[in-house]
Scaffold this active site. Structure first.
Site, PDB file in Angstrom:
ATOM      1  N   THR A 170      -0.429  14.230   9.002  1.00  0.00           N
ATOM      2  CA  THR A 170      -1.134  12.821   9.027  1.00  0.00           C
ATOM      3  C   THR A 170       0.276  11.755   9.423  1.00  0.00           C
ATOM      4  OG1 THR A 170      -2.528  13.612   7.509  1.00  0.00           O
ATOM      5  CG2 THR A 170      -1.885  11.198   7.370  1.00  0.00           C
ATOM      6  N   LYS A 220      -1.814  19.313  14.454  1.00  0.00           N
ATOM      7  CA  LYS A 220      -0.633  19.050  15.326  1.00  0.00           C
ATOM      8  C   LYS A 220       0.555  19.146  14.236  1.00  0.00           C
ATOM      9  CE  LYS A 220      -2.443  16.342  19.076  1.00  0.00           C
ATOM     10  NZ  LYS A 220      -2.520  14.859  19.724  1.00  0.00           N
ATOM     11  N   LEU A 221       1.671  19.620  14.651  1.00  0.00           N
ATOM     12  CA  LEU A 221       3.011  19.501  14.008  1.00  0.00           C
ATOM     13  C   LEU A 221       3.263  18.089  13.857  1.00  0.00           C
ATOM     14  CD1 LEU A 221       5.565  21.101  13.168  1.00  0.00           C
ATOM     15  CD2 LEU A 221       6.460  20.806  15.360  1.00  0.00           C
ATOM     16  N   ARG A 268      -5.766   8.551  -1.384  1.00  0.00           N
ATOM     17  CA  ARG A 268      -5.788   9.974  -0.601  1.00  0.00           C
ATOM     18  C   ARG A 268      -5.742  11.183  -1.380  1.00  0.00           C
ATOM     19  NH1 ARG A 268      -4.799   9.497   4.748  1.00  0.00           N
ATOM     20  NH2 ARG A 268      -4.186  11.665   4.920  1.00  0.00           N
ATOM     21  N   ASP A 291       2.207  15.714  -0.738  1.00  0.00           N
ATOM     22  CA  ASP A 291       1.166  14.989  -1.183  1.00  0.00           C
ATOM     23  C   ASP A 291       0.223  15.724  -2.174  1.00  0.00           C
ATOM     24  OD1 ASP A 291       1.784  12.776   0.069  1.00  0.00           O
ATOM     25  OD2 ASP A 291       0.200  12.443   1.396  1.00  0.00           O
ATOM     26  N   HIS A 307      26.961 -12.331   6.894  1.00  0.00           N
ATOM     27  CA  HIS A 307      26.508 -13.770   6.733  1.00  0.00           C
ATOM     28  C   HIS A 307      26.404 -14.196   8.229  1.00  0.00           C
ATOM     29  CE1 HIS A 307      25.281 -17.850   5.673  1.00  0.00           C
ATOM     30  NE2 HIS A 307      26.421 -18.225   6.666  1.00  0.00           N
ATOM     31  N   GLY A 323      -7.133  -2.473  -2.452  1.00  0.00           N
ATOM     32  CA  GLY A 323      -5.962  -3.539  -2.310  1.00  0.00           C
ATOM     33  C   GLY A 323      -4.750  -2.768  -2.460  1.00  0.00           C
TER      34      GLY A 323
END
Length: 459
Positions: free
Chosen positions: A43, A39-40, A264, A303, A436, A177
């Site tokens: 991930t 799918k476009l 990954r 990635d 503030h 972790g």
């Protein structure tokens, strides 16, 4: 042989890096073909950033209901309806997916569905259809890793399997972790599960500044999330009732599920990269700072490029490569200047160098730091959060690292990345007026203190 279609740019992969390159390239007048087997959005949109952050928001709502009486509101948490949470999550994903499809269509990108493969240095073949590019961008993304001998299936889950669960488990062991592990641990604890994290490194979120890690561990202990650091996993067995995890020390842990969150891996195998002359090192595609592979006109983004695995780094890579191809000579993307957020409770946000990295780079006597405790911040007290903002500064120079831990700190890192990327001095930021009461005010207070004029902080 099928007739070849010619484009300025052919992009293999429609995740964050790929579709960003496609949208920016088309915007710059380049003819673009974008190939995606699933799918476009990849991930990030469908199985990563967006659905997990929707889960984390549902978890925050559960915590708010559970803690409501401390704010004088009588609410009760009757339970978590996982199918309803899933419906909410998928609604968010669906709306974004539809919008992204509309963007690609409106920019007149040639979108090709199917499994693509690099069959020549500048030709991608998709189920017999040949797409030739003057330039090719490799953007095939990543997948959830596991450990040798640890097979995912049944009661052993990766992040995809964790998202598919239709109930809240009674207990979970999270192996890893890092960011993904602690985020899922946070969700499950908020939903009422017993959670234990197992991490081989000496501390949770070990890539972060050590002071941030320590504060984060204190917060997780307070929440009742158990963790074992500096211990190695040696094996897991499962039966109909749960999973038994064995550690190197001989200790055994038992839970309903084991979630594997050990990072990954790059998706590059079997895609023709090496055959086309592209260097692949342990699955990753090394590039120079301009994201060029060793093959002329072939770029890699996201990635699969060694470094941070973050969707926004992918977006930045995609935009950079499109502008590079168009001849705009853009500024390279530098990993240390990319903001990083862990969306747990509490959140961690950081940009630039940690204290240890800064001292290694500049020398022990060339670095100073300051921590501003959120105890002095009005809005953080209203929200009931603890934590701090830590600044890392080159002595008599600019701020080179901003690190924060506490509820909603991810929303503060926008200013943090401007400070670090623009090489601001504490005095520059101290002169800016922060509204503030806001949590953003803590960023201003930290810089006031580092500039030698603390207001709501002890000097």
């Amino acid at each position: 042989m099928a007739e070849q279609e010619e484009f300025d740019v052919v992009i293999l992969g429609g995740g964050s890096g790929g579709y960003a390159a496609a949208l920016r390239g088309a915007e710059l007048g380049l003819s673009v073909a974008l190939v995606e087997k699933d799918k476009l959005g990849g991930t990030c949109l469908h199985r990563g950033c967006i659905p997990t952050k929707a889960l984390l928001h549902a978890a925050e709502v559960a915590d708010s209901a559970r803690d409501s009486e401390s704010y004088g509101v009588k609410a009760t948490l009757e339970g978590v309806d996982v199918p309803a949470v899933t419906k909410y999550r998928e609604g968010v994903v669906g709306r974004l997916y539809k919008g992204l499809q509309g963007l690609v269509k409106s920019r007149k990108v040639t979108y090709v569905e199917g499994t693509g493969r690099l069959v020549e240095p500048k030709v991608v073949e998709v189920e017999g259809r040949r797409l030739a590019g003057k330039n090719v961008v490799l953007a095939t993304g990543s997948y959830p890793r596991t450990l040798p001998g640890l097979e995912v299936g049944g009661r052993v889950l990766n992040s995809d399997g964790a998202l598919a669960l239709d109930h809240v488990p009674g207990s979970v062991i999270v192996l890893g972790g890092g960011v993904i592990g602690v985020e899922f641990a946070s969700v499950w604890r908020s939903f009422g599960a017993d959670v234990t994290i197992v991490e081989a490194l000496p501390r949770l979120v070990a890539a972060e500044d050590e002071a941030i890690s320590k504060a984060f561990e204190r917060a997780y202990r307070k929440r009742g999330i158990a963790f074992k650091t500096g211990v190695r996993f040696t094996g897991a067995t499962q039966d109909d009732d749960g999973v038994t995890v064995t550690l190197e020390s001989g200790e055994e842990l038992r839970a309903d599920y084991l979630m594997v969150a050990v990072g990954r891996g790059p998706v590059t195998e079997g895609l023709g990269y090496e055959e086309a002359g592209v260097t692949v090192d342990r699955g990753f595609v090394p590039t120079d700072e301009r994201l060029r592979t060793g093959v002329d006109g072939v770029f890699a983004v996201g990635d699969i490029v060694p470094g941070l695995q973050l969707a926004h780094r992918g977006f930045a890579h995609g935009i950079f490569v499109a502008e590079e191809i168009a001849g705009l000579n853009p500024q390279p993307v530098i990993d240390s200047m990319v903001p990083r957020v862990t969306y747990s409770e509490p959140e961690i946000a950081s940009v630039g160098l940690t204290e240890a990295q800064a001292k290694e780079k500049l020398g022990e006597d060339k670095v100073s730091t300051y921590e501003y405790n959120l105890g002095g911040n009005g809005k953080s007290q209203i929200l009931g959060t603890a934590g701090f903002i830590k600044l890392v500064r080159e002595v008599d120079g600019p701020v080179i690292g901003v690190h924060a831990v506490g509820a909603r700190m991810g929303e503060q890192i926008g200013e943090g990345q401007l400070i670090v990327n623009w090489e601001a001095y504490p005095e520059d930021v101290a002169a800016l007026i922060h509204a503030h009461p806001t949590q953003n005010e803590a960023m201003g207070e930290a810089h006031l203190a580092l500039a030698g004029k603390p207001l709501h902080a002890h000097s």
